[in-house]
Design an enzyme around this catalytic site. Structure first.
Site, short mmCIF file in Angstrom:
data_model
loop_
_atom_site.label_atom_id
_atom_site.label_comp_id
_atom_site.label_asym_id
_atom_site.label_seq_id
_atom_site.Cartn_x
_atom_site.Cartn_y
_atom_site.Cartn_z
N ARG A 1 0.89 -1.17 0.00
CA ARG A 1 0.00 0.00 0.00
C ARG A 1 0.93 1.22 0.00
O ARG A 1 1.93 1.22 0.70
CB ARG A 1 -0.87 0.02 1.26
CG ARG A 1 -1.62 -1.29 1.48
CD ARG A 1 -3.01 -1.24 0.90
NE ARG A 1 -3.71 -2.51 1.08
CZ ARG A 1 -4.38 -3.13 0.12
NH1 ARG A 1 -4.41 -2.63 -1.09
NH2 ARG A 1 -5.02 -4.24 0.35
N SER B 1 -5.71 0.47 -7.55
CA SER B 1 -4.40 0.54 -8.21
C SER B 1 -4.55 1.08 -9.63
O SER B 1 -3.73 1.87 -10.11
CB SER B 1 -3.77 -0.85 -8.29
OG SER B 1 -3.83 -1.49 -7.04
N ASP C 1 -11.48 -11.42 -5.30
CA ASP C 1 -12.92 -11.21 -5.06
C ASP C 1 -13.76 -11.18 -6.33
O ASP C 1 -14.98 -11.22 -6.27
CB ASP C 1 -13.15 -9.86 -4.35
CG ASP C 1 -12.59 -9.88 -2.93
OD1 ASP C 1 -12.40 -10.98 -2.40
OD2 ASP C 1 -12.34 -8.80 -2.39
N GLU D 1 -17.80 -12.05 3.96
CA GLU D 1 -17.44 -11.20 5.11
C GLU D 1 -18.17 -9.85 5.09
O GLU D 1 -18.34 -9.22 6.13
CB GLU D 1 -15.92 -10.99 5.21
CG GLU D 1 -15.30 -10.35 3.99
CD GLU D 1 -13.78 -10.17 4.11
OE1 GLU D 1 -13.29 -10.13 5.24
OE2 GLU D 1 -13.13 -10.04 3.07
N SER E 1 -11.47 -34.81 -22.75
CA SER E 1 -10.73 -34.53 -23.99
C SER E 1 -11.10 -33.19 -24.60
O SER E 1 -10.36 -32.66 -25.43
CB SER E 1 -10.99 -35.62 -25.03
OG SER E 1 -10.71 -36.88 -24.48
N ASN E 2 -12.27 -32.65 -24.26
CA ASN E 2 -12.76 -31.39 -24.84
C ASN E 2 -12.79 -31.45 -26.36
O ASN E 2 -12.36 -30.53 -27.04
CB ASN E 2 -11.89 -30.22 -24.38
CG ASN E 2 -12.62 -28.89 -24.52
OD1 ASN E 2 -13.84 -28.85 -24.48
ND2 ASN E 2 -11.89 -27.82 -24.72
N MET F 1 -3.81 -37.55 -21.99
CA MET F 1 -4.96 -38.15 -22.68
C MET F 1 -5.53 -37.17 -23.70
O MET F 1 -5.02 -36.07 -23.87
CB MET F 1 -6.06 -38.50 -21.67
CG MET F 1 -5.75 -39.70 -20.83
SD MET F 1 -6.98 -39.90 -19.54
CE MET F 1 -7.97 -41.18 -20.22
N HIS G 1 -5.14 -42.67 -16.53
CA HIS G 1 -6.51 -42.41 -16.08
C HIS G 1 -6.63 -41.49 -14.88
O HIS G 1 -7.74 -41.13 -14.51
CB HIS G 1 -7.23 -43.73 -15.81
CG HIS G 1 -7.70 -44.35 -17.09
ND1 HIS G 1 -6.83 -44.99 -17.95
CD2 HIS G 1 -8.91 -44.39 -17.68
CE1 HIS G 1 -7.49 -45.41 -19.01
NE2 HIS G 1 -8.76 -45.06 -18.88
N ARG H 1 -12.53 -37.93 -34.51
CA ARG H 1 -13.40 -37.55 -33.39
C ARG H 1 -13.00 -36.20 -32.79
O ARG H 1 -12.83 -36.06 -31.58
CB ARG H 1 -13.36 -38.64 -32.31
CG ARG H 1 -13.84 -39.99 -32.80
CD ARG H 1 -13.33 -41.10 -31.90
NE ARG H 1 -13.77 -40.93 -30.53
CZ ARG H 1 -14.86 -41.49 -29.99
NH1 ARG H 1 -15.63 -42.25 -30.73
NH2 ARG H 1 -15.17 -41.30 -28.74
#
Length: 784
Positions: A88, A121, A166, A264, A531-532, A574, A662, A736
């Site tokens: 600060r 900042s 946050d 909080e 695998s996305n 993978m 795996h 694939r």
């Protein structure tokens, strides 16, 4: 957008000096951002300086502002906090302090600043920029600098990146550090759940967020908390009674634990604070439950950054340098943000003003407005939480007489269970009867189908794997039996959660509609595979968890070499033919190379990589990391690459190999996967309800158009429903994978950060947008 690829090679940083500083509270991922700024800056031939201890270091000057090299940022990617320090600084708030800071920068020729911090900042940086020419004039009058320096350094360019756990900054879906903070919270919640169940306890958890309830809200969603308190959405009058009724109802349903999450900064509708102690006392006095308080505090700031934060920070750091190179005296100070899945630039002060508007709305009690100003992502999280956490009494629920079946198909993926839970609960809220199919299409054919209730899916969000069981079997050979079961149970809609097999399965079922009327019902697929590789979606449930597993393993492996000199690790990931895990894992772990199927490589490339590593070993960085996707090349296997590197590196470095296997599919789902699974699945269920109404005629459901069989995917900034028939053209069925994959654009980033020469298409960046335009009407982002 400019459709001709535009490459950054034309942007030279020669003669430019960039200063990078971190300011305000620390956040995990700041180091990844610093590393990206330094390496990208050096890559474009700019000089890069560390400003230690934030603005304090800029005011103090001297050893606090140091030119850095490529090696200066080695091994900081996986470190939490910020290695260049943050403080600060009161002095910078005064004009004298800023005058001194300007002098220190001009001495080193720095007129480009990259500031990583929160809104305070960034506001400070903007003020500094506005005053810059006046500060230089004053320095010249005092005889500290000459007129030539005033002309030469006439403008200060500023680019911000938001580092804040946050997620309290408007204009970006995610700030650097938020995802890691969620990881810390969820680790604690998962640990607490086991002990709470043993003792039938109630836990009140206090998480950070003095002015923003994002962490509390998302962690409540991710662990299925009973109640959540956030500053933007105070509970209604009489909440004490409602909460106690809900907790005792849950106990009566044999639920052994209750979790209450308190931000909080939580307040009631009269702006009075709601503390974790107050909530605990209330539960003890009214219900007599054994209740404990856990205040997470600074634990949330600590630890290693998640894969998401490392990739986000690396992308933003590179984008920040590009923005500085393109800046002109007329460009406003900008902040690099994330929108959906894209890095965008927004005017800094527009974001700051909107962030301040939220606080103002909360102070004035305009809470609905505060939630809206927080953005789509926040609003969607809140709506989804409200939908899933409170079961309305049966008498109040609508009755549609529709039966909806849910099944998992393909390999297990972390987050599948969270998706099933969301679908079941939303379905029940909408008035449908929900049925669970055990073991995919195979179980469907055998009649392994049972009705599933609200309480049956309690506690599912944090469970890994697939509780319903899942198989890769496709429906084609069971069509008649599945049609019989659909008739027996009178199934009116199907929701399939899974990977590429789920996509193929829906194509087969829709093709069988001509023969079987039973399949003429709405069907939707939610992509879930590590695998996305599902067409139509940038992200699949499970990929983020797998990526974190790979990143953690790479960190440990790199650490194991710290006592050994000169070692290169070759790691196999993978993903089938899809290189997503290898490429993104390499970016998150700071690897030297990643071999993937989508980018063909030959012996010359392997040789170049070996030579690159040999050169690297001559520096102070004496270890290397290479990732290889399992099917990247049938001849250049992991063993072959290992042997080649071992032979070529003889006398310079030795080699080790590791096949992750795996373990990438296992483990508890990450916060991203829990939330992405929850939100995308809830949305898919609402689509089913809409389609059921549209296709219900003369007492039965009949849907036979292409748009009644859809895949719900995240595309760039939006969640979109796409008919699977239309996705056929986008699919490479042999391998694939989708024919086009967004993440390949990030491939050059990994190479640049590993010191390779490469071309980087920047056509997508460089457009300064505005905050108001930033949330398209239908945009629901993939940010969690």
């Amino acid at each position: 957008m400019d459709h001709q690829p535009k490459f950054f090679e034309n942007l030279s940083g020669t003669g430019k000096a960039i200063g990078v500083l971190t300011s305000g509270g620390d956040a995990q991922g700041m180091n990844a951002a610093v590393r990206a700024v330094v390496r990208m800056g050096i890559y474009v031939k700019a000089k890069v300086y560390f400003v230690y201890e934030g603005y304090q270091g800029m005011v103090d000057g001297g050893d606090n502002i140091v030119e850095v090299s490529w090696e200066s940022v080695s091994s900081i990617l996986q470190v939490g906090g910020t290695v260049i320090g943050s403080a600060r600084c009161k002095a910078f708030r005064t004009r004298e302090g800023r005058l001194q800071a300007a002098y220190n920068l001009v001495q080193r020729g720095i007129t480009n600043l990259c500031v990583i911090g929160g809104d305070g900042s960034l506001t400070g940086a903007n003020l500094f920029r506005e005053e810059w020419s006046g500060l230089l004039e004053e320095l010249a009058q005092k005889g500290k600098i000459d007129e030539e320096a005033v002309k030469k350094y006439a403008y200060l360019n500023i680019v911000g990146m938001v580092g804040s756990i946050d997620n309290d900054f408007c204009g970006t879906d995610m700030t650097i550090g938020t995802d890691s903070a969620l990881h810390r919270i969820i680790e604690v919640v998962d640990a607490i759940m086991t002990t709470a169940q043993s003792h039938q306890r109630t836990f009140v958890l206090e998480v950070m967020g003095r002015h923003c309830g994002y962490l509390a809200l998302v962690s409540a969603l991710a662990c299925g908390a009973d109640w959540v308190f956030i500053p933007e959405y105070p509970p209604e009058e009489g909440w004490e009674d409602s909460m106690c009724v809900k907790l005792s109802e849950n106990r009566a349903r044999k639920k052994r634990l209750n979790i209450i999450i308190v931000a909080e900064g939580a307040i009631d509708c009269h702006n009075k604070p709601i503390t974790s102690e107050k909530v605990k006392d209330l539960v003890v006095q009214r219900l007599g439950f054994d209740t404990r308080v856990t205040i997470l505090g600074h634990v949330q700031r600590g630890g290693t950054p998640s894969a998401f934060d490392r990739i986000l920070a690396s992308r933003m750091g590179v984008e920040a340098v590009l923005a500085l190179l393109e800046a002109t005296p007329d460009t406003p100070a900008c902040v690099v943000s994330l929108s959906g899945n894209q890095a965008v630039r927004l005017p800094l002060m527009e974001c700051v003003q909107m962030t301040q508007e939220v606080q103002k709305a909360m102070d004035e009690g305009r809470f609905v407005e505060a939630v809206r100003l927080r953005g789509r992502s926040f609003e969607n999280n809140l709506n989804t939480y409200k939908l899933l956490s409170h079961k309305r009494p049966d008498a109040e629920l609508p009755k549609t007489n529709f039966n909806v079946a849910i099944l998992n198909v393909g390999a297990p993926a972390a987050g599948m269970n969270a998706a099933v839970r969301a679908a079941v609960r939303v379905g029940i809220t909408e008035g449908h009867k929900m049925f669970a199919v055990i073991d995919g299409f195979e179980g469907f054919a055998r009649g392994k189908i049972k009705e599933i209730s609200w309480g049956d899916v309690g506690g599912w969000t944090g469970q890994g794997g697939s509780i319903l069981g899942t198989k890769r079997t496709l429906p084609a050979k069971y069509l008649e039996k599945i049609a019989d079961q659909m008739r027996t149970y009178n199934i009116n809609a199907l929701m399939v959660i899974g990977g590429f097999e789920a996509y193929l399965g829906l194509l087969e079922l829709s093709a069988a509609r001509e023969k079987y009327d039973e399949f003429c019902v709405p069907m939707v697929m939610v992509p879930a595979t590590v695998s996305n590789n599902v067409p139509g979606s940038d992200f699949s449930i499970g990929a983020d968890t797998a990526l974190n597993t790979i990143t953690d393993t790479c960190d440990r492996i790199k650490q194991s070499a710290s006592g050994t000199k000169r070692r290169v690790f070759i790691i196999e990931t993978m993903g089938g033919y899809c290189g997503y895990l290898a490429n993104m894992g390499a970016l998150a772990a700071g690897a030297d190379a990643a071999y993937i199927f989508e980018e063909q490589f030959d012996i010359r490339e392997l040789q170049a990589n070996v030579e690159h590593l040999t050169e690297k070993m001559k520096t102070s960085i004496q270890r290397g990391l290479v990732l290889r996707n399992e099917n990247s090349n049938e001849n250049y296997t992991t063993d072959f690459i290992y042997q080649l590197y071992s032979e070529e590196g003889k006398g310079v470095f030795d080699c080790r190999k590791n096949v992750l296997g795996h373990m990438q599919q296992g483990g508890a789902p990450s916060p991203f996967d829990r939330n992405f699974g929850t939100k995308i699945s809830a949305k898919a269920m609402q689509w089913i309800s809409k389609k059921l109404k549209e296709t219900y005629r003369k007492g039965k459901v009949f849907a036979n158009t292409d748009d009644s069989v859809c895949l719900l995917g995240m595309r760039r900034r939006n969640l979109v429903f796409q008919p699977v028939a239309e996705l056929k053209n986008e699919t490479d069925f042999v391998h694939r994978i989708p024919k086009e994959q967004w993440w390949l654009k990030l491939r050059p980033l990994m190479k640049i950060l590993a010191k390779y020469k490469t071309s980087y298409d920047v056509s997508d960046s460089g457009q300064l947008e505005h905050v108001a335009m930033h949330s398209p009407k239908e945009a629901e982002t993939g940010a969690i």
